[in-house]
Design a protein around this motif. Structure first.
Motif, PDB file in Angstrom:
ATOM      1  N   UNK A 122       6.810   8.184   8.512  1.00  0.00           N
ATOM      2  CA  UNK A 122       5.697   8.231   9.462  1.00  0.00           C
ATOM      3  C   UNK A 122       4.803   6.999   9.354  1.00  0.00           C
ATOM      4  N   UNK A 123       4.583   6.548   8.128  1.00  0.00           N
ATOM      5  CA  UNK A 123       3.730   5.368   7.908  1.00  0.00           C
ATOM      6  C   UNK A 123       4.450   4.099   8.358  1.00  0.00           C
ATOM      7  N   UNK A 124       5.737   4.012   8.070  1.00  0.00           N
ATOM      8  CA  UNK A 124       6.518   2.841   8.489  1.00  0.00           C
ATOM      9  C   UNK A 124       6.602   2.761  10.016  1.00  0.00           C
ATOM     10  N   UNK A 125       6.682   3.913  10.652  1.00  0.00           N
ATOM     11  CA  UNK A 125       6.719   3.966  12.117  1.00  0.00           C
ATOM     12  C   UNK A 125       5.412   3.441  12.708  1.00  0.00           C
ATOM     13  N   UNK A 126       4.283   3.813  12.065  1.00  0.00           N
ATOM     14  CA  UNK A 126       2.986   3.321  12.531  1.00  0.00           C
ATOM     15  C   UNK A 126       2.850   1.824  12.278  1.00  0.00           C
ATOM     16  N   UNK A 127       3.410   1.335  11.175  1.00  0.00           N
ATOM     17  CA  UNK A 127       3.374  -0.102  10.868  1.00  0.00           C
ATOM     18  C   UNK A 127       4.119  -0.891  11.944  1.00  0.00           C
ATOM     19  N   UNK A 128       5.205  -0.328  12.436  1.00  0.00           N
ATOM     20  CA  UNK A 128       5.968  -0.970  13.508  1.00  0.00           C
ATOM     21  C   UNK A 128       5.136  -1.027  14.799  1.00  0.00           C
TER      22      UNK A 128
ATOM     23  N   UNK B 203       8.062  13.280   0.623  1.00  0.00           N
ATOM     24  CA  UNK B 203       7.719  11.870   0.435  1.00  0.00           C
ATOM     25  C   UNK B 203       8.468  10.990   1.430  1.00  0.00           C
ATOM     26  N   UNK B 204       9.732  11.283   1.650  1.00  0.00           N
ATOM     27  CA  UNK B 204      10.534  10.516   2.623  1.00  0.00           C
ATOM     28  C   UNK B 204       9.923  10.635   4.016  1.00  0.00           C
TER      29      UNK B 204
ATOM     30  N   UNK C  87       1.928  10.200  -4.530  1.00  0.00           N
ATOM     31  CA  UNK C  87       2.525  11.462  -4.094  1.00  0.00           C
ATOM     32  C   UNK C  87       3.485  12.026  -5.135  1.00  0.00           C
ATOM     33  N   UNK C  88       4.208  11.132  -5.805  1.00  0.00           N
ATOM     34  CA  UNK C  88       5.184  11.559  -6.810  1.00  0.00           C
ATOM     35  C   UNK C  88       4.514  12.049  -8.084  1.00  0.00           C
TER      36      UNK C  88
ATOM     37  N   UNK D 116       0.833  -1.212   0.000  1.00  0.00           N
ATOM     38  CA  UNK D 116       0.000   0.000   0.000  1.00  0.00           C
ATOM     39  C   UNK D 116       0.862   1.255   0.000  1.00  0.00           C
ATOM     40  N   UNK D 117       1.979   1.195   0.728  1.00  0.00           N
ATOM     41  CA  UNK D 117       2.881   2.348   0.805  1.00  0.00           C
ATOM     42  C   UNK D 117       3.529   2.630  -0.545  1.00  0.00           C
ATOM     43  N   UNK D 118       3.877   1.575  -1.280  1.00  0.00           N
ATOM     44  CA  UNK D 118       4.460   1.744  -2.619  1.00  0.00           C
ATOM     45  C   UNK D 118       3.478   2.487  -3.524  1.00  0.00           C
TER      46      UNK D 118
END
Length: 299
Positions: A32-38, A26-27, A15-16, A7-9
């Motif tokens: 932020x999304x990866x942090x929430x996934x963790x 974008x980074x 966004x791009x 989904x992030x991809x």
């Protein structure tokens, strides 16, 4: 958590391509999304579709326990809200639990800016007989005279500056372009540097079209600009703590203090939203005193 990665991809591509966001933005969104996934993994939350409002409240509690600034927390939640909104649009999810979350109020910090006497000190220290002195003076005049971001200044090319019209084409956030005028002081400093100092510096390196060069003739980066400003402060013997963005704050503050309208300043700064410009509607103590002394019957 493979579904989050997939989904992030898709979200990054959106966004791009569609939003035309900068790589920097974008980074940050991705982080932020990866942090929430963790966090989801730690809490045993099986997927994005089962995240509840209570889960988000727990996540917010953890962020507050980390003593993060309210602005930082707002950005994290805003990223996740946009992520879910995108997934709703693509019909990959039905609900957006982040839409129920109200963002923390901003800290309403007043931007720091320079007074005219402080600027005069900085403008008086460069040795205009040397290439680097000419560059430094042009750099100061452009930052204060246009209010452009440091990253925008570092990215200026020779062809972007129109000395006849007194304007510069600026590539802003999200690759948005805008023309910004500059005054006679910036024009004189830039003209001298381009005709003399830059010509001497460029001989030390491979040809390039960047306006501002370092002492080796290569394009000057944002970190280099920061270092130059710090050195100029030391030379001026001023007791100042300057960050490059202060020139942008000063540009906007001085324009508004002298009667410029908010919409025009918004356009010059390249702000997408007027609310971003409204933080500059404060006035300096000197301006308040001047207004009081000029208009109050008992002044």
């Amino acid at each position: 958590m493979d579904i989050v990665k997939k989904s992030l991809i898709l979200f990054v591509e959106y966004l791009q391509i569609e939003k035309n966001y900068s790589q920097y933005t974008i980074v940050n969104y991705s982080a932020n999304i990866e942090e929430f996934a963790l966090f989801m993994q730690e809490e045993g939350i099986a997927g994005l579709d089962v995240v509840t409002y209570q889960d988000i409240r727990l996540y917010l509690t953890k962020l507050h326990q980390m003593k993060l600034a309210r602005r930082t927390i707002s950005k994290k939640i805003s990223s996740l809200r946009s992520f879910y909104k995108f997934l709703n649009r693509e019909k990959l999810l039905n609900d957006n639990p982040f839409s129920l979350v109200s963002l923390p109020k901003k800290e309403g910090r007043i931007p720091t800016f320079l007074y005219e006497k402080e600027l005069e000190l900085l403008f008086s220290v460069s040795d205009l007989s040397t290439p680097l002195g000419q560059r430094n003076q042009a750099l100061l005049e452009m930052l204060y005279g246009t209010g452009i971001r440091v990253s925008e200044c570092a990215g200026l090319k020779k062809q972007d500056a129109d000395l006849y019209m007194g304007t510069v084409l600026v590539n802003g956030k999200g690759n948005k372009q805008r023309y910004v005028p500059f005054g006679s002081y910036a024009q004189d400093a830039l003209e001298l540097y381009l005709k003399d100092g830059r010509e001497q510096l460029i001989q030390k390196a491979a040809p390039n079209d960047a306006i501002f060069l370092n002492n080796r003739g290569n394009p000057l980066k944002a970190g280099g600009i920061r270092h130059i400003l710090n050195e100029l402060v030391k030379k001026s013997a001023a007791n100042l703590h300057i960050h490059p963005h202060m020139f942008r704050h000063t540009f906007a503050t001085h324009l508004l203090n002298e009667g410029a309208d908010l919409r025009s300043v918004q356009e010059l700064l390249g702000h997408s939203h007027l609310s971003s410009t409204q933080i500059y509607t404060h006035v300096s103590k000197d301006q308040l005193k001047k207004t009081y002394m000029s208009h109050h019957p008992r002044a």
